[in-house]
Design a protein around this motif. Structure first.
Motif, PDB file in Angstrom:
ATOM      1  N   LEU A  17       9.839  -5.343  -9.968  1.00 54.75           N
ATOM      2  CA  LEU A  17      10.257  -6.638  -9.445  1.00 54.75           C
ATOM      3  C   LEU A  17       9.837  -6.721  -7.987  1.00 54.75           C
ATOM      4  O   LEU A  17       9.750  -5.686  -7.308  1.00 54.75           O
ATOM      5  CB  LEU A  17      11.776  -6.820  -9.526  1.00 54.75           C
ATOM      6  CG  LEU A  17      12.411  -7.185 -10.875  1.00 54.75           C
ATOM      7  CD1 LEU A  17      13.933  -7.134 -10.743  1.00 54.75           C
ATOM      8  CD2 LEU A  17      11.957  -8.546 -11.339  1.00 54.75           C
ATOM      9  N   ARG A  18       9.623  -7.931  -7.517  1.00 53.49           N
ATOM     10  CA  ARG A  18       9.383  -8.133  -6.095  1.00 53.49           C
ATOM     11  C   ARG A  18      10.406  -9.123  -5.567  1.00 53.49           C
ATOM     12  O   ARG A  18      10.470 -10.277  -6.025  1.00 53.49           O
ATOM     13  CB  ARG A  18       7.981  -8.643  -5.809  1.00 53.49           C
ATOM     14  CG  ARG A  18       7.684  -8.654  -4.310  1.00 53.49           C
ATOM     15  CD  ARG A  18       6.283  -9.064  -3.979  1.00 53.49           C
ATOM     16  NE  ARG A  18       6.089 -10.513  -4.000  1.00 53.49           N
ATOM     17  CZ  ARG A  18       5.148 -11.141  -3.312  1.00 53.49           C
ATOM     18  NH1 ARG A  18       4.319 -10.475  -2.542  1.00 53.49           N
ATOM     19  NH2 ARG A  18       5.029 -12.453  -3.408  1.00 53.49           N
ATOM     20  N   PHE A  66       9.733   2.042  -3.862  1.00 54.99           N
ATOM     21  CA  PHE A  66       9.894   0.728  -3.242  1.00 54.99           C
ATOM     22  C   PHE A  66       8.984   0.617  -2.025  1.00 54.99           C
ATOM     23  O   PHE A  66       8.724   1.601  -1.331  1.00 54.99           O
ATOM     24  CB  PHE A  66      11.336   0.528  -2.788  1.00 54.99           C
ATOM     25  CG  PHE A  66      12.344   0.358  -3.894  1.00 54.99           C
ATOM     26  CD1 PHE A  66      12.034   0.621  -5.225  1.00 54.99           C
ATOM     27  CD2 PHE A  66      13.637  -0.070  -3.599  1.00 54.99           C
ATOM     28  CE1 PHE A  66      12.968   0.475  -6.231  1.00 54.99           C
ATOM     29  CE2 PHE A  66      14.584  -0.226  -4.596  1.00 54.99           C
ATOM     30  CZ  PHE A  66      14.244   0.050  -5.913  1.00 54.99           C
ATOM     31  N   THR A  67       8.541  -0.619  -1.761  1.00 52.66           N
ATOM     32  CA  THR A  67       7.709  -0.894  -0.594  1.00 52.66           C
ATOM     33  C   THR A  67       8.210  -2.158   0.099  1.00 52.66           C
ATOM     34  O   THR A  67       8.300  -3.215  -0.533  1.00 52.66           O
ATOM     35  CB  THR A  67       6.241  -1.086  -0.990  1.00 52.66           C
ATOM     36  OG1 THR A  67       5.767   0.081  -1.676  1.00 52.66           O
ATOM     37  CG2 THR A  67       5.379  -1.324   0.248  1.00 52.66           C
ATOM     38  N   ILE A  68       8.511  -2.024   1.368  1.00 52.07           N
ATOM     39  CA  ILE A  68       8.919  -3.178   2.157  1.00 52.07           C
ATOM     40  C   ILE A  68       7.722  -3.693   2.935  1.00 52.07           C
ATOM     41  O   ILE A  68       6.884  -2.902   3.400  1.00 52.07           O
ATOM     42  CB  ILE A  68      10.091  -2.826   3.111  1.00 52.07           C
ATOM     43  CG1 ILE A  68      10.662  -4.074   3.777  1.00 52.07           C
ATOM     44  CG2 ILE A  68       9.672  -1.788   4.144  1.00 52.07           C
ATOM     45  CD1 ILE A  68      11.949  -3.818   4.556  1.00 52.07           C
ATOM     46  N   SER A  69       7.624  -5.006   3.068  1.00 51.28           N
ATOM     47  CA  SER A  69       6.531  -5.599   3.827  1.00 51.28           C
ATOM     48  C   SER A  69       6.994  -6.953   4.368  1.00 51.28           C
ATOM     49  O   SER A  69       8.061  -7.440   4.014  1.00 51.28           O
ATOM     50  CB  SER A  69       5.289  -5.770   2.939  1.00 51.28           C
ATOM     51  OG  SER A  69       5.561  -6.649   1.856  1.00 51.28           O
ATOM     52  N   LEU A  79      10.349  -6.947  -0.836  1.00 49.99           N
ATOM     53  CA  LEU A  79      10.677  -5.606  -1.310  1.00 49.99           C
ATOM     54  C   LEU A  79      10.062  -5.468  -2.696  1.00 49.99           C
ATOM     55  O   LEU A  79      10.557  -6.047  -3.663  1.00 49.99           O
ATOM     56  CB  LEU A  79      12.181  -5.362  -1.354  1.00 49.99           C
ATOM     57  CG  LEU A  79      12.580  -3.932  -1.705  1.00 49.99           C
ATOM     58  CD1 LEU A  79      12.185  -2.971  -0.575  1.00 49.99           C
ATOM     59  CD2 LEU A  79      14.084  -3.817  -1.975  1.00 49.99           C
ATOM     60  N   GLN A  80       8.957  -4.730  -2.766  1.00 51.18           N
ATOM     61  CA  GLN A  80       8.317  -4.442  -4.032  1.00 51.18           C
ATOM     62  C   GLN A  80       9.006  -3.224  -4.638  1.00 51.18           C
ATOM     63  O   GLN A  80       9.050  -2.167  -4.014  1.00 51.18           O
ATOM     64  CB  GLN A  80       6.830  -4.170  -3.833  1.00 51.18           C
ATOM     65  CG  GLN A  80       6.096  -3.772  -5.106  1.00 51.18           C
ATOM     66  CD  GLN A  80       6.016  -4.915  -6.106  1.00 51.18           C
ATOM     67  OE1 GLN A  80       5.761  -6.058  -5.732  1.00 51.18           O
ATOM     68  NE2 GLN A  80       6.220  -4.607  -7.385  1.00 51.18           N
TER      69      GLN A  80
END
Length: 114
Positions: A17-18, A66-69, A79-80
């Protein structure tokens, strides 16, 4: 200024989810942008942080998944979330901390079924 969080939903374990957190209006003096989550019956916990200079950090429980950008032009923080697990089930909140005050989004529900 309001923060509008979106992107939550019901997914199966292993899916992605993003989440998005869009700010209405201008926010000045940003110190940091964060995602938190709160599972049923538990305290709110910090998930990820991104600073204006681009520095990033994650809670150990989500590191590597998770990846924040951020998109400055769209005034949005993302938040990927990949490889989701049932333990990631929670309401996710975005937060923007400035030198003046802290802003919170309304929360978006993420439910991961096994």
């Amino acid at each position: 200024v309001q923060l509008q969080a979106s992107g939550g939903g019901l997914v199966q374990a292993g899916e992605s989810l993003r989440l998005s957190c869009a700010a209405s209006g201008s926010i000045i003096g940003i110190r940091a942008m964060r995602w938190y989550r709160q599972a049923p019956g538990k305290e709110r916990e910090w998930v990820a942080i991104i600073y204006p200079n681009g520095s990033i950090n994650y809670a150990d429980s989500v590191k590597g998944r998770f990846t924040i950008s951020r998109d400055r032009a769209k005034k949005t923080v993302y938040l990927q979330m990949n490889s989701l697990e049932p333990r990631d089930t929670a309401v996710y909140y975005c937060n923007i901390e400035t030198v003046y005050r802290s802003y919170w989004g309304q929360g978006t529900q993420v439910t991961v079924s096994s």
